[in-house]
Scaffold this active site. Structure first.
Site, PDB file in Angstrom:
ATOM      1  N   ASN A  96      -7.451   1.989   9.976  1.00  0.00           N
ATOM      2  CA  ASN A  96      -6.133   2.235  10.552  1.00  0.00           C
ATOM      3  C   ASN A  96      -6.290   2.257  12.072  1.00  0.00           C
ATOM      4  O   ASN A  96      -7.004   3.116  12.605  1.00  0.00           O
ATOM      5  CB  ASN A  96      -5.566   3.573  10.085  1.00  0.00           C
ATOM      6  CG  ASN A  96      -5.318   3.627   8.585  1.00  0.00           C
ATOM      7  OD1 ASN A  96      -5.459   2.628   7.882  1.00  0.00           O
ATOM      8  ND2 ASN A  96      -4.955   4.793   8.090  1.00  0.00           N
TER       9      ASN A  96
ATOM     10  N   TYR B  67      -4.350   2.166  15.926  1.00  0.00           N
ATOM     11  CA  TYR B  67      -3.139   2.280  16.732  1.00  0.00           C
ATOM     12  C   TYR B  67      -3.403   2.095  18.221  1.00  0.00           C
ATOM     13  O   TYR B  67      -2.675   1.360  18.880  1.00  0.00           O
ATOM     14  CB  TYR B  67      -2.450   3.623  16.462  1.00  0.00           C
ATOM     15  CG  TYR B  67      -1.830   3.675  15.088  1.00  0.00           C
ATOM     16  CD1 TYR B  67      -0.568   3.152  14.853  1.00  0.00           C
ATOM     17  CD2 TYR B  67      -2.539   4.187  14.003  1.00  0.00           C
ATOM     18  CE1 TYR B  67       0.001   3.161  13.585  1.00  0.00           C
ATOM     19  CE2 TYR B  67      -1.988   4.203  12.726  1.00  0.00           C
ATOM     20  CZ  TYR B  67      -0.721   3.684  12.520  1.00  0.00           C
ATOM     21  OH  TYR B  67      -0.174   3.676  11.264  1.00  0.00           O
TER      22      TYR B  67
ATOM     23  N   GLU C 104      -3.623   0.023   8.292  1.00  0.00           N
ATOM     24  CA  GLU C 104      -2.434   0.447   9.035  1.00  0.00           C
ATOM     25  C   GLU C 104      -2.508  -0.115  10.447  1.00  0.00           C
ATOM     26  O   GLU C 104      -3.562  -0.086  11.077  1.00  0.00           O
ATOM     27  CB  GLU C 104      -2.319   1.975   9.153  1.00  0.00           C
ATOM     28  CG  GLU C 104      -1.918   2.689   7.899  1.00  0.00           C
ATOM     29  CD  GLU C 104      -1.729   4.190   8.112  1.00  0.00           C
ATOM     30  OE1 GLU C 104      -1.456   4.598   9.271  1.00  0.00           O
ATOM     31  OE2 GLU C 104      -1.864   4.935   7.140  1.00  0.00           O
TER      32      GLU C 104
ATOM     33  N   GLU D 204      -7.250   8.657   6.115  1.00  0.00           N
ATOM     34  CA  GLU D 204      -7.442   9.350   7.377  1.00  0.00           C
ATOM     35  C   GLU D 204      -7.948  10.790   7.235  1.00  0.00           C
ATOM     36  O   GLU D 204      -7.265  11.748   7.623  1.00  0.00           O
ATOM     37  CB  GLU D 204      -6.145   9.325   8.193  1.00  0.00           C
ATOM     38  CG  GLU D 204      -5.753   7.918   8.620  1.00  0.00           C
ATOM     39  CD  GLU D 204      -4.550   7.866   9.536  1.00  0.00           C
ATOM     40  OE1 GLU D 204      -4.369   6.835  10.199  1.00  0.00           O
ATOM     41  OE2 GLU D 204      -3.779   8.856   9.590  1.00  0.00           O
TER      42      GLU D 204
ATOM     43  N   ARG E 103       0.856  -1.182   0.000  1.00  0.00           N
ATOM     44  CA  ARG E 103       0.000   0.000   0.000  1.00  0.00           C
ATOM     45  C   ARG E 103       0.897   1.240   0.000  1.00  0.00           C
ATOM     46  O   ARG E 103       1.587   1.521   0.973  1.00  0.00           O
ATOM     47  CB  ARG E 103      -0.895  -0.004   1.240  1.00  0.00           C
ATOM     48  CG  ARG E 103      -1.828   1.183   1.251  1.00  0.00           C
ATOM     49  CD  ARG E 103      -2.491   1.409   2.591  1.00  0.00           C
ATOM     50  NE  ARG E 103      -2.942   2.795   2.596  1.00  0.00           N
ATOM     51  CZ  ARG E 103      -3.114   3.537   3.673  1.00  0.00           C
ATOM     52  NH1 ARG E 103      -2.860   3.043   4.869  1.00  0.00           N
ATOM     53  NH2 ARG E 103      -3.522   4.780   3.567  1.00  0.00           N
TER      54      ARG E 103
ATOM     55  N   HIS F 295      -2.942  11.006   0.542  1.00  0.00           N
ATOM     56  CA  HIS F 295      -2.423  10.727   1.892  1.00  0.00           C
ATOM     57  C   HIS F 295      -1.826  12.023   2.438  1.00  0.00           C
ATOM     58  O   HIS F 295      -0.609  12.139   2.626  1.00  0.00           O
ATOM     59  CB  HIS F 295      -1.391   9.601   1.847  1.00  0.00           C
ATOM     60  CG  HIS F 295      -1.093   9.001   3.177  1.00  0.00           C
ATOM     61  ND1 HIS F 295      -1.119   7.635   3.415  1.00  0.00           N
ATOM     62  CD2 HIS F 295      -0.748   9.559   4.361  1.00  0.00           C
ATOM     63  CE1 HIS F 295      -0.798   7.390   4.667  1.00  0.00           C
ATOM     64  NE2 HIS F 295      -0.566   8.564   5.276  1.00  0.00           N
TER      65      HIS F 295
END
Length: 461
Positions: A289, A291, A368, A168, A79, A123
Site C-alpha cells: 500500500n 501513498y 492500495e 497494514e 479487494r 482490516h
C-alpha cells in the site's frame, strides 16, 4: 489531455479496493458483533466530524449495485475485507452463518460479473470481545485469527483465487496502540510493539490455516513509504533510519527474511525465534500500500520549531517526545488529506524493496494507491470533474510502469477506493472514491476518474 498510458503486460490485474467497516454499515444486522471501531467511534471526540459508520455507504444492502459499478468499470478484481465480528461475533467460537452468508453472496455476485474476489481477513476491525481481553497485545488473538481464517476459507476458498491475511499492521500498531489516534485508542508508544509481533504471528498462522483449508495465492497488504532524511546531520540520519525500521522493516523483514531488524527482537514477547519461523511462512505474493514518502529528521529542539516543521501529518498528531520528527515535504501538491503527491516515490519504493530483499521478494501487487479530493457534483450538470485524482493515478501508473521496466515484478494495481466512504478518524471528511457517494441519499455517481480508469483498463494497458 494526458499522453496515452504505457503498455502493461498481458494479464496485468487492474482492481479496486474497500474495507468492511468503511462501507458496509448495518453494524447490528443479522447477528454481527461489535468491533473495536464500533466502540472507538462511540467515544466523544474520537472522530473529527463526530460521525459514525452505522450506515457508511450501506454496501451490506447495496452490494449488487456496487458490483454492477465495478463491472461497468471493467476491473478484474475487487479487494474487500471480511468483518471478523460479522462472522464470529465474539471473535471465536460460535459462527454466525448469516454473516458468513453475506460474503458468500458477495463472492457469487463478483464471480457472476467476471470479477475476481480478493478478500482481506483483517482490516483493522478487531472483534470487541477480543479487544477487551487485550486485543493485539494478547498472543491469543493470533490463534483466534487463524481459527477465523479457517472458517472463512472453508466457505469461500472454492471461488476465491487470491487472499490477503492482514492489512497494514503498521497502522494498527502505531496509530491504534502507539499514538491512540485510531481504535482501540491506546497511547503506549514503544510499549505497543507486542501488537506488531502478534499481528505478524497471526499472519503466519493465517497463511497456514488458509492453505490447510484449500486456499490459493496468499499474501499480505503492508503499508510502505520511502523514508527521506530531513537534513545532513548524524542525528537526522539516525532518526530517519529508526523511522524506516519502525514503519517498514519491522513488518517486512520478519515476513520476507524470518528476522527482525537488529535490536528489536529483545523487545518483543513470546518465543520470538520460533514465532519467526511461522511468520516467514512462504507467501505467493506480497502486497504494498503506497501513498507518499515521509520526510523524517531529528526531534525538534523547541515547540516552536516543531510547529514550524509540522508536528502533525495527515491529521495525525505526532508527540513531541519521540526520537524523530515528521517534516512537511515542500514544493509538492497536497491532497485534501495533506499528503504530498509524489508518484516517483512508488518507483523509488519498489527499487528499495528489490535492493533490500532480492530473491526473497515474491511477486508484488500494489494493493492500495489513492488520494483524497472533495470534488462534488456540478450543480448544473451533475458531472464530477476530479481532474486532480485523474492526474494522481495517471502519474502513479506511469511511475509503476517505470519501476517494472527497471525490474520490479509487479502483477497488479488496486485503486483505493471504489467508493467514497467512512475514512476512520476523519469520518466522512475525506473522499478517496472513484465513485461519489451522497451520504444523505446514498446515491452513487461515478466521477471523471472512474471514466479515466475504465478507459485505461479497456485499452488493455
Amino acid at each position: 489531455m494526458t499522453a496515452p498510458a504505457p503498455d502493461f503486460p498481458a494479464g496485468f490485474l487492474w482492481g479496486v479496493s474497500a474495507s468492511a467497516f468503511q462501507i458496509e454499515g448495518s453494524l447490528t444486522a443479522d447477528g454481527r458483533g461489535p468491533s473495536s471501531w464500533d466502540a472507538f467511534t462511540g467515544e466523544e471526540g474520537r472522530v473529527k466530524d463526530g460521525s459514525r459508520a452505522d450506515v457508511a455507504t450501506d454496501h451490506y444492502r447495496r452490494y449488487r449495485e456496487d458490483v454492477a459499478l465495478m463491472a461497468e468499470l471493467g476491473v478484474g478484481a475487487y479487494r474487500f475485507s471480511v468483518s471478523w465480528s460479522r462472522v464470529l461475533p465474539e471473535g471465536h467460537g460460535r459462527v454466525n452463518d448469516k454473516g458468513l452468508d453475506f460474503y458468500d453472496r458477495l463472492v457469487d455476485e463478483l464471480c457472476a460479473a467476471g470479477i475476481a474476489p480478493v478478500p482481506t481477513l483483517f482490516h483493522w476491525d478487531t472483534p470487541l470481545a477480543l479487544e477487551k481481553n487485550g486485543g493485539w497485545l494478547d498472543r491469543d488473538t493470533a490463534e483466534r485469527f487463524a481459527a477465523y481464517a479457517s472458517v472463512v476459507a472453508e466457505r469461500l476458498a472454492d471461488r476465491v483465487p487470491r487472499w490477503i491475511t492482514i492489512n497494514e499492521p503498521a497502522e494498527v500498531t502505531l496509530l491504534g496502540y502507539g499514538l491512540g489516534e485510531h481504535a482501540p485508542g491506546r497511547q503506549l508508544v514503544f510499549d505497543a510493539l507486542p501488537a506488531a509481533h502478534h499481528q505478524l504471528l497471526a499472519h503466519g498462522l493465517g497463511v497456514q490455516a488458509l492453505r490447510a483449508a484449500g486456499a490459493r495465492e496468499i499474501g499480505i497488504a503492508a503499508s510502505h513509504s520511502p523514508i527521506w532524511t530531513a537534513g545532513d546531520s548524524d542525528d537526522d540520519r539516525a532518526a530517519a533510519e529508526l523511522y524506516d525500521t519502525l514503519t517498514n522493516r519491522l513488518f517486512a523483514d520478519p515476513v520476507l527474511t524470518g528476522t527482525y531488524p537488529a535490536g528489536l527482537a529483545s523487545l518483543l514477547p513470546g518465543p520470538v525465534a520460533e514465532d519467526l519461523r511461522t511468520i516467514s511462512t512462504p507467501l505467493d505474493w506480497y502486497g504494498i500500500n503506497y501513498y507518499n514518502p515521509m520526510l523524517v529528521g531529528a526531534p525538534q529542539p523547541t515547540a516552536a520549531a516543531a510547529a514550524d516543521a509540522g508536528s502533525s501529518f495527515g491529521g495525525i498528531e505526532i508527540p513531541p517526545d519521540l526520537p524523530f520528527s515528521i517534516r512537511q515535504i515542500e514544493g509538492r501538491e497536497l491532497t485534501d488529506f495533506g499528503w504530498p503527491v509524489v508518484p516517483d516515490g512508488l518507483r523509488e519504493l519498489l527499487a528499495t524493496m528489490r535492493e533490500r530483499y532480492g530473491d526473497r521478494l515474491p511477486p508484488l501487487y500494489i494493493t492500495e494507491n489513492g488520494c483524497s479530493y472533495a470534488d462534488g457534483p456540478d450543480p448544473e450538470t451533475g458531472r464530477i470533474d476530479d481532474a486532480r485524482r485523474v492526474a494522481y493515478h495517471d502519474g502513479h501508473v506511469r511511475a509503476l510502469h517505470e519501476a517494472m521496466a527497471e525490474g520490479a515484478d509487479v502483477r497488479g494495481y488496486f485503486v483505493w477506493s471504489i467508493l467514497d466512504n467512512f475514512e476512520w478518524a476523519e469520518g466522512y471528511r475525506q473522499r478517496f472514491g472513484l465513485v461519489h457517494v451522497d451520504y444523505e441519499t446514498l446515491a452513487r455517481t461515478p466521477k471523471e476518474s472512474f471514466a479515466w480508469y475504465r478507459d485505461l483498463i479497456k485499452s488493455g494497458r
